[in-house]
Design a protein around this motif. Structure first.
Motif, PDB file in Angstrom:
ATOM      1  N   VAL A 197      43.227  37.242  29.767  1.00  0.00           N
ATOM      2  CA  VAL A 197      43.420  38.635  30.175  1.00  0.00           C
ATOM      3  C   VAL A 197      44.874  39.048  29.996  1.00  0.00           C
ATOM      4  O   VAL A 197      45.186  40.090  29.423  1.00  0.00           O
ATOM      5  CB  VAL A 197      42.966  38.840  31.637  1.00  0.00           C
ATOM      6  N   VAL A 198      45.789  38.181  30.452  1.00  0.00           N
ATOM      7  CA  VAL A 198      47.205  38.537  30.401  1.00  0.00           C
ATOM      8  C   VAL A 198      47.711  38.614  28.965  1.00  0.00           C
ATOM      9  O   VAL A 198      48.453  39.521  28.602  1.00  0.00           O
ATOM     10  CB  VAL A 198      48.042  37.523  31.201  1.00  0.00           C
ATOM     11  N   LEU A 246      36.577  36.821  40.709  1.00  0.00           N
ATOM     12  CA  LEU A 246      37.086  37.359  39.457  1.00  0.00           C
ATOM     13  C   LEU A 246      37.957  38.580  39.709  1.00  0.00           C
ATOM     14  O   LEU A 246      39.044  38.736  39.155  1.00  0.00           O
ATOM     15  CB  LEU A 246      35.892  37.751  38.589  1.00  0.00           C
ATOM     16  N   SER A 250      33.254  28.954  38.058  1.00  0.00           N
ATOM     17  CA  SER A 250      34.167  30.087  37.887  1.00  0.00           C
ATOM     18  C   SER A 250      35.595  29.695  38.236  1.00  0.00           C
ATOM     19  O   SER A 250      36.544  30.183  37.620  1.00  0.00           O
ATOM     20  CB  SER A 250      33.711  31.299  38.701  1.00  0.00           C
ATOM     21  N   PHE A 294      45.371  39.742  41.141  1.00  0.00           N
ATOM     22  CA  PHE A 294      46.525  38.855  41.175  1.00  0.00           C
ATOM     23  C   PHE A 294      47.340  38.986  39.894  1.00  0.00           C
ATOM     24  O   PHE A 294      48.555  39.111  39.906  1.00  0.00           O
ATOM     25  CB  PHE A 294      46.025  37.422  41.360  1.00  0.00           C
ATOM     26  N   VAL A 295      46.601  39.003  38.783  1.00  0.00           N
ATOM     27  CA  VAL A 295      47.266  39.114  37.486  1.00  0.00           C
ATOM     28  C   VAL A 295      48.059  40.400  37.399  1.00  0.00           C
ATOM     29  O   VAL A 295      49.214  40.426  36.975  1.00  0.00           O
ATOM     30  CB  VAL A 295      46.217  39.073  36.365  1.00  0.00           C
ATOM     31  N   LEU A 344      40.661  32.324  31.877  1.00  0.00           N
ATOM     32  CA  LEU A 344      40.363  33.746  31.930  1.00  0.00           C
ATOM     33  C   LEU A 344      41.637  34.544  32.187  1.00  0.00           C
ATOM     34  O   LEU A 344      41.918  35.542  31.520  1.00  0.00           O
ATOM     35  CB  LEU A 344      39.339  34.018  33.027  1.00  0.00           C
ATOM     36  N   ILE A 345      42.430  34.046  33.142  1.00  0.00           N
ATOM     37  CA  ILE A 345      43.678  34.743  33.470  1.00  0.00           C
ATOM     38  C   ILE A 345      44.579  34.799  32.242  1.00  0.00           C
ATOM     39  O   ILE A 345      45.081  35.856  31.853  1.00  0.00           O
ATOM     40  CB  ILE A 345      44.404  34.038  34.626  1.00  0.00           C
ATOM     41  N   LEU A 380      38.622  30.080  35.565  1.00  0.00           N
ATOM     42  CA  LEU A 380      39.625  31.066  35.950  1.00  0.00           C
ATOM     43  C   LEU A 380      40.972  30.963  35.206  1.00  0.00           C
ATOM     44  O   LEU A 380      41.439  31.978  34.678  1.00  0.00           O
ATOM     45  CB  LEU A 380      39.858  30.988  37.460  1.00  0.00           C
ATOM     46  N   SER A 403      41.224  37.574  41.129  1.00  0.00           N
ATOM     47  CA  SER A 403      42.140  37.010  40.136  1.00  0.00           C
ATOM     48  C   SER A 403      42.736  38.114  39.285  1.00  0.00           C
ATOM     49  O   SER A 403      43.915  38.097  38.937  1.00  0.00           O
ATOM     50  CB  SER A 403      41.414  36.001  39.267  1.00  0.00           C
ATOM     51  N   LEU A 404      41.917  39.107  38.937  1.00  0.00           N
ATOM     52  CA  LEU A 404      42.416  40.219  38.143  1.00  0.00           C
ATOM     53  C   LEU A 404      43.539  40.948  38.875  1.00  0.00           C
ATOM     54  O   LEU A 404      44.577  41.272  38.309  1.00  0.00           O
ATOM     55  CB  LEU A 404      41.288  41.206  37.846  1.00  0.00           C
TER      56      LEU A 404
END
Lengths: 442, 296
Positions: B23-24, A12, B12, A18-19, B19-20, B16, A15-16
């Protein structure tokens, strides 16, 4: 189990991360669309310029003029492609502000004069244009004084397309029908409104959903009562909004509204729907900048329209002083990747603007000197009348939003709109202005 | 739960992408707005850190803010009140109309129309009689001249005129949701009830209403959140005017941010809007939870 949990948490996090990196990476490449074509060219590289303007209506003569010059330029410069982004004024203003905030402005854009463009200049978003004004005498083609509204610290940041004044257009047929003479005093104007109402004719139209329209009318009353330069005096703090001339302007404005001078439900009309009430012959008068002349000549009302200057108020004011409309100017983004090409284009555009406008019969109120005989070129009587008025202009003042900061302007615009729907003591309106001004100019 | 053995890791990985995106598209912009809300900034030039002063101005000194909030909340209540009506229509449709699909689709039609189209349509309906306004002319026709007014320009009624259009537009949407909910109730339950002597309204009272509650809840949440966010309709029809009389939170935020160039202050209002929406969702969920519990 625990192990798996930790792993997923790690994933997680990754990925964060990465974002976040992906996000920041994006910002740097924001101007990519303009550079994308770069590699294609062999001898001369292909360049795309974005040209944002507010001539969205393809049937409108201003749009046609813009198209003509742009197409001519592309024909002469095959390696340059101009992408036109036409929006209506309010949308364009918002879009440009958003683009400026994200550093993604179009190469060529349009800004309003004076106070309205100040944030862009102070933010370093616009490129100075003095060099192209010096080229081939372009600077000398502008009417004297007009570039002042676009000049900050001796640098010119935008080149205006128009130089207008506010007049009252009237429908000659309806005036005759109601037996009304051209009003020269504000009291006459109110009496005329009453007469028209008695004959079931709308006296005057205003598109007050777009709040600047009512403000423009109000500012003309203020110009008569307080004289030119009042708002600059307020800014210099030698006067304030509690000034008797300002309060009296509110009183006069309310008088006209109470006489039902404007059409019913004015606050729900936008600019175009209000204008079409006049151009379809339903209303007797229309207070607007002279840029509207072209629209009159395009409509069914053609040939029946005359113009007169805003009347004197309480015996004060000079008929030859007008609300001036230095309008909007074309500006270049300081961060444009092709600033030189954009400058070339703008130079070409402004050099040809008066000529092409003249050919399209749209040269009334152009900011530059226009060569040619208007009457011989077949311009309407209305256009000639307006041009005659231009010759008499002895100065005046510019609109509220061109003088004051945006926040005080919004308070002003809403406060004027409020006068359309409720009667509050005029001192309260003045105080509302003064408070907003004080809060935003500490 | 024990049906498939899937490791948390696989889970997960599959969660993902969503989730991405979440979040974005949701979390980052909200955080950015929260950050900007601490500044005095015109959106173009230099930012000036002012701490929470935007929030204190908003809550204590902005004469437009609380009326806008109040109007928005009022609108949410109206939207909620609309849903029982939608349920009633849905029940009637199921019971009395043999092929209800056509009617349901017609009711749904306004939903798929663009808000701009609907706004312009209703603007001309609300026009003064002298300019061909349908509503005022109709009132004239039936002898109710005293009821005619400039619906969108009269500060007393303009906000209700706006609400009405929005309610009208979304009625079909909620009818469709309720209707589908009712269709999903097994026919056997009704048959069993019939044998026991529960028919008609009685069946609705004891079978339809309790079983349709989850769908009802979805409608409620959608209606409340939709009305808290209402923006386009107001912008098209009145732009918040006359003199702030139809201003709601989102239009106030927009005007402050883009017209008055108070980017930081606008961000503060938008953070308020986010919190308000979250609160409303939590509240509604709690409310329904307790009512569901009591029914079981």
């Amino acid at each position: 189990m625990k192990h798996a949990k930790r792993k997923s948490a790690l994933l997680l996090m990754c990925s964060l991360l990465f974002v976040l990196t992906a996000c920041s990476g994006n910002n740097g490449n924001a101007e990519q669309p303009t550079t994308a074509v770069k590699e294609g060219g062999d001898s001369k590289k292909q360049i795309t310029l974005t040209f944002q303007n507010h001539y969205p209506d393809a049937t409108d003569v201003q749009h046609k003029v813009m198209r003509q010059i742009t197409d001519d330029y592309m024909a002469a410069n095959p390696n340059i492609k101009i992408e036109v982004d036409s929006l209506n004024i309010d949308q364009q203003k918002i879009k440009l502000k958003t683009q400026a905030a994200s550093n993604d402005m179009p190469d060529i854009t349009v800004v309003n004069a004076a106070a309205q463009m100040a944030p862009f200049v102070e933010g370093g978003k616009l490129a100075p244009l003095n060099d192209i004004l010096d080229r081939d005498g372009l600077g000398a083609s502008f009417h004297s004084g007009i570039l002042d509204y676009y000049t900050f610290d001796d640098k010119v940041y935008a080149l205006p397309d128009g130089n207008n004044i506010a007049v009252i257009y009237y429908n000659k047929e309806l005036f005759e029908q109601a037996g009304v003479a051209i009003p020269t005093t504000f009291d006459d104007l109110i009496k005329a409104a009453e007469t028209f109402n008695g004959k079931q004719i709308i006296p005057m139209v205003v598109g007050e959903k777009e709040t600047w329209t009512g403000s423009y009318f109000f500012m003309n009353i203020l110009l008569r009562l307080a004289g030119p330069g009042y708002l600059s005096d307020v800014q210099a703090k030698t006067k304030d909004f509690m000034d008797p001339a300002f309060v009296q302007s509110v009183v006069k404005f309310r008088e006209f509204i109470e006489a039902k001078g404007f059409q019913e439900g004015a606050t729900s009309y936008d600019y175009d729907s209000a204008e079409s009430l006049f151009t379809s012959g339903k209303a007797a008068m229309y207070f607007m900048g002279t840029w509207a002349t072209g629209a009159m000549d395009d409509a069914e009302i053609k040939g029946k329209v005359g113009v007169f200057p805003f009347p004197t108020v309480d015996g004060k004011g000079d008929l030859d002083e007008y609300m001036l409309g230095p309008g909007t100017g074309f500006a270049l983004s300081a961060n444009s990747e092709h600033l030189e090409e954009a400058k070339d284009f703008l130079h070409y555009f402004m050099t040809n603007y008066p000529k092409v406008s003249f050919e399209f019969k749209n040269a009334v109120g152009v900011a530059q000197v226009v060569q040619g005989d208007f009457a011989q070129a077949g311009y309407s009587q209305l256009a000639i009348d307006v041009l005659d008025i231009f010759k008499k202009v002895k100065g005046g003042d510019i609109a509220f939003d061109n003088t004051m900061d945006p926040s005080t302007t919004q308070t002003h615009l809403n406060s004027i709109q409020n006068l359309f729907v409720s009667s509050i003591p005029p001192e309260d309106t003045a105080r509302e202005h003064q408070n907003a001004f004080a809060a935003n100019n500490q | 739960m024990h049906a498939a053995k899937i490791s948390k890791l696989t889970l997960s990985v599959f969660v993902l992408p969503c989730l991405i995106l979440y979040v974005v598209l949701v979390f980052v912009p909200i955080s950015v707005a929260a950050y900007y809300s601490l500044f005095q900034w015109n959106g173009i030039g230099e930012k000036l850190f002012v701490g929470l002063s935007n929030y204190s101005t908003m809550l204590a000194h902005d004469p437009v803010f609380w009326p806008s909030v109040w109007r928005t909340i009022m609108f949410a209540f109206f939207s909620m009140a609309e849903i029982p009506i939608a349920l009633l229509i849905a029940v009637l449709l199921t019971r009395y109309v043999r092929k209800p699909n056509f009617l349901v689709s017609s009711y749904f039609l306004p939903v798929i129309l663009s808000v701009v189209v609907i706004g312009q349509l209703w603007k001309s309906i609300y026009n003064p009689a002298s300019l061909g306004g349908l509503l005022n002319n109709a009132l004239d026709f039936v002898g109710l001249e005293s009821w005619t007014r400039t619906w969108l320009a009269d500060p007393e009624v303009s906000i209700f005129a706006l609400f009405f259009v929005s309610l009208w537009q979304y009625l079909g949407y909620h009818i469709l949701i309720q209707f589908t909910g009712i269709q999903n109730i097994s026919q056997e339950v009704y048959e069993a009830a019939k044998i026991d002597g529960a028919d008609g309204w009685k069946a609705d009272r004891y079978i339809t209403f309790p079983l349709v509650v989850p769908v009802f809840k979805i409608s409620m949440v959608l209606a409340v959140i939709g009305s808290l966010k209402v923006f386009d309709m107001v912008m098209v029809m009145t732009a918040g005017g006359p003199a702030h009389a139809t201003e709601v939170i989102s239009t106030h935020m927009y005007n402050k941010t883009f017209a008055a160039l108070e980017y930081g202050y606008g961000s503060a209002i938008s953070i308020f809007l986010v919190i308000e929406c979250l609160l409303a969702t939590v509240l509604l969920n709690k409310l329904f939870k307790s009512s569901e519990d009591s029914m079981q």
